[in-house]
Design a protein around this motif. Structure first.
Motif, PDB file in Angstrom:
ATOM      1  N   LEU A 187       0.948  -1.132   0.066  1.00 22.90           N
ATOM      2  CA  LEU A 187       0.140   0.080  -0.013  1.00 22.90           C
ATOM      3  C   LEU A 187       0.785   1.149   0.231  1.00 22.90           C
ATOM      4  N   ASP A 188       2.052   0.917  -0.049  1.00 21.31           N
ATOM      5  CA  ASP A 188       3.083   2.364  -0.488  1.00 21.31           C
ATOM      6  C   ASP A 188       2.287   3.109  -1.644  1.00 21.31           C
ATOM      7  N   PRO A 189       2.423   4.521  -1.549  1.00 23.27           N
ATOM      8  CA  PRO A 189       1.825   5.107  -2.693  1.00 23.27           C
ATOM      9  C   PRO A 189       2.421   5.212  -3.905  1.00 23.27           C
ATOM     10  N   ILE A 190       3.967   5.019  -3.783  1.00 25.73           N
ATOM     11  CA  ILE A 190       4.696   4.966  -4.994  1.00 25.73           C
ATOM     12  C   ILE A 190       5.679   3.654  -4.851  1.00 25.73           C
ATOM     13  N   ARG A 191       5.419   2.748  -6.069  1.00 26.59           N
ATOM     14  CA  ARG A 191       6.397   1.502  -5.756  1.00 26.59           C
ATOM     15  C   ARG A 191       6.980   1.193  -7.123  1.00 26.59           C
TER      16      ARG A 191
ATOM     17  N   PHE B 297       9.166 -12.434 -13.926  1.00 28.36           N
ATOM     18  CA  PHE B 297       8.802 -12.120 -15.040  1.00 28.36           C
ATOM     19  C   PHE B 297       9.503 -11.237 -15.576  1.00 28.36           C
ATOM     20  N   TRP B 298       9.312 -10.949 -17.193  1.00 24.69           N
ATOM     21  CA  TRP B 298      10.242  -9.864 -17.864  1.00 24.69           C
ATOM     22  C   TRP B 298       9.631  -8.499 -17.839  1.00 24.69           C
ATOM     23  N   ARG B 299       9.580  -8.056 -16.764  1.00 26.74           N
ATOM     24  CA  ARG B 299       8.759  -6.620 -16.531  1.00 26.74           C
ATOM     25  C   ARG B 299       9.309  -5.764 -15.663  1.00 26.74           C
ATOM     26  N   ASP B 300       9.554  -4.639 -15.459  1.00 24.44           N
ATOM     27  CA  ASP B 300       9.781  -3.714 -14.698  1.00 24.44           C
ATOM     28  C   ASP B 300       8.429  -3.004 -14.360  1.00 24.44           C
ATOM     29  N   TYR B 301       8.200  -2.312 -13.497  1.00 26.87           N
ATOM     30  CA  TYR B 301       6.907  -1.428 -13.142  1.00 26.87           C
ATOM     31  C   TYR B 301       7.174  -0.239 -12.317  1.00 26.87           C
ATOM     32  N   LEU B 302       6.161   0.714 -12.419  1.00 26.73           N
ATOM     33  CA  LEU B 302       6.086   1.528 -11.407  1.00 26.73           C
ATOM     34  C   LEU B 302       4.561   1.986 -11.239  1.00 26.73           C
ATOM     35  N   LYS B 303       4.231   1.912 -10.059  1.00 26.73           N
ATOM     36  CA  LYS B 303       2.788   1.840  -9.490  1.00 26.73           C
ATOM     37  C   LYS B 303       2.728   3.093  -8.504  1.00 26.73           C
ATOM     38  N   ILE B 304       1.642   3.686  -8.985  1.00 25.71           N
ATOM     39  CA  ILE B 304       1.589   5.127  -8.079  1.00 25.71           C
ATOM     40  C   ILE B 304       0.147   5.280  -7.764  1.00 25.71           C
ATOM     41  N   VAL B 305      -0.053   5.462  -6.443  1.00 23.74           N
ATOM     42  CA  VAL B 305      -1.461   5.779  -6.163  1.00 23.74           C
ATOM     43  C   VAL B 305      -1.933   7.122  -6.505  1.00 23.74           C
TER      44      VAL B 305
ATOM     45  N   GLN C 232      -5.905  10.464  -2.709  1.00 23.38           N
ATOM     46  CA  GLN C 232      -4.723  11.516  -2.980  1.00 23.38           C
ATOM     47  C   GLN C 232      -3.735  11.150  -3.932  1.00 23.38           C
ATOM     48  N   PHE C 233      -3.655  12.309  -4.627  1.00 24.40           N
ATOM     49  CA  PHE C 233      -2.549  12.177  -5.860  1.00 24.40           C
ATOM     50  C   PHE C 233      -1.094  12.058  -5.381  1.00 24.40           C
ATOM     51  N   HIS C 234      -0.491  11.209  -5.965  1.00 26.28           N
ATOM     52  CA  HIS C 234       0.930  10.989  -5.528  1.00 26.28           C
ATOM     53  C   HIS C 234       2.037  10.905  -6.894  1.00 26.28           C
ATOM     54  N   SER C 235       3.245  11.430  -6.945  1.00 23.04           N
ATOM     55  CA  SER C 235       3.732  11.495  -8.227  1.00 23.04           C
ATOM     56  C   SER C 235       5.261  11.428  -7.553  1.00 23.04           C
TER      57      SER C 235
END
Ligand SMILES: O=C(O)CCC(=O)C(=O)O
Ligand SMILES: [Fe+2]
Length: 353
Positions: A127-131, A145-153, A157-160
């Motif tokens: 549940l971290d806002p930026i992962r 798996f052959w994938r990098d990601y960036l997940k942002i809530v 609340q808006f995070h960036s």
């Protein structure tokens, strides 16, 4: 990849991870053995049918048309798409081509930052806002798996991340446009379920909907037939909207077969998620999908996962049929899903009656 999953009994999952990324592996001539999927050596990756044009298309402009006949016709199409596919392409959705491509470009710029810069955002808790992270579910998986990601809530609340320049503005605009689109789609979907059009909005408290913006980065893979970008999975939440950088790789399971998705130009791809399956009491299935990789060009996809409010209790809408799922708070579902306790199952199996 050197990941050391650490699951303390009774506490929240934490990662003790030196996160490495597949972007750093793209120059190898062969993939590390931890990325080989034994079931793929017989080329399961190619065992799929081309998109033959049968994937449903929803013309959004008709869904919100002033003409009641056009509107009813599109709502009917929407119901059929959810029932028969759990997947559709939306055209004339009003999100501009330039905004979609800016979003893809900003994620590309993010993944091009140095490893050190990206690791500031390394995932520690679900549940971290930026992962920032790699692979699929490092706590549960045997091979990667052959994938990098960036997940942002991005809502409520808006995070960036503070880099790259301009990411924040584009992400804010894009996620808002997608939220508005989702609100309209869910009005239509409520009607297709015989519910009042604001039913889903109200019962799930969508003014505080939990929305995550995800950038997926799949670098060219030296042995694409041995690796997978993402394993077969369903998404939690209600609707996931996806766009990609013109390179294919998404496959969906339909009638027991994998179908390659070739998006119409400027369309947004939509799949129904686990919580719509719960709400609809199993009428709308959360579609299984996966991502395959290639050795020619990097693929970037941007997925926006649109869920209920994080503290909403999700249960089947009232109907005459016996409930097929138990009620569960959305937040508990998310934590369970990422806890490493689910091996090869979907969290839906945990709440199925
Ligand atoms: O990259 C894709 O096509 C699929 C992404 C996806 O399924 C996800 O982010 O959940
Ligand atoms: Fe997905």
């Amino acid at each position: 990849m050197s990941t050391t999953p650490k699951l303390d009994q009774g506490t929240k999952p934490t990662y003790s991870v030196a996160v490495s990324s597949v972007k750093e592996l793209a120059n190898l001539n062969s993939i590390p053995s931890s990325y080989v999927h034994p079931t793929l050596t017989n080329c399961e990756a190619n065992d799929s049918s081309p998109d033959d044009g049968s994937i449903p298309i929803i013309d959004f402009s008709l869904l919100v048309s002033d003409d009641p006949d056009e509107r009813s016709r599109m709502i009917e199409e929407l119901g059929k798409a959810c029932r028969n596919w759990g997947f559709f392409m939306v055209v004339n959705h009003g999100v501009s081509e330039s905004l979609m491509s800016s979003m893809l470009n900003k994620f590309d710029e993010f993944f091009n930052l140095t490893a050190e810069e990206k690791l500031q955002f390394a995932e520690k808790h679900v549940l971290d806002p930026i992962r920032y992270g790699t692979s699929f579910n490092v706590l549960a998986e045997d091979s990667h798996f052959w994938r990098d990601y960036l997940k942002i809530v991005v809502h409520p609340q808006f995070h960036s991340p503070n880099k790259p320049t301009g990411f924040r503005e584009v992400a804010m605009e894009y996620s808002k446009k997608v939220r508005d689109l989702v609100a309209q789609l869910l009005r239509g979907i409520s009607i297709t379920l015989g519910l009042e059009q604001q039913y889903l909005h109200n019962i799930l408290n969508l003014d505080s909907s939990f929305q995550i913006l995800v950038g997926n980065y799949y670098p060219p893979c030296p042995e694409p037939e041995l690796a997978l970008g993402l394993p077969p999975h369903s998404d939690d939440g209600l609707l996931t909207l996806l766009t990609q950088n013109g390179i294919g790789g998404l496959q969906i399971k339909h009638d027991g077969k994998w179908v390659q998705v070739n998006p119409l130009p400027n369309s947004l791809l939509v799949n129904t998620g686990d919580h719509l399956e719960v709400l609809s009491n199993g009428k709308y299935k959360s579609v299984l999908h996966k991502a395959v990789v290639n050795n020619r060009a990097k693929r970037i996809s941007v997925a926006v996962a649109n869920g209920p409010a994080i503290d909403a209790v999700v249960a089947p809408a009232p109907s005459d049929a016996p409930a097929q799922f138990k009620a569960m708070v959305y937040k508990e579902y998310l934590e369970y899903q990422q806890s490493g306790k689910l091996v090869g199952n979907t969290c839906l199996d945990v709440i199925r009656i």
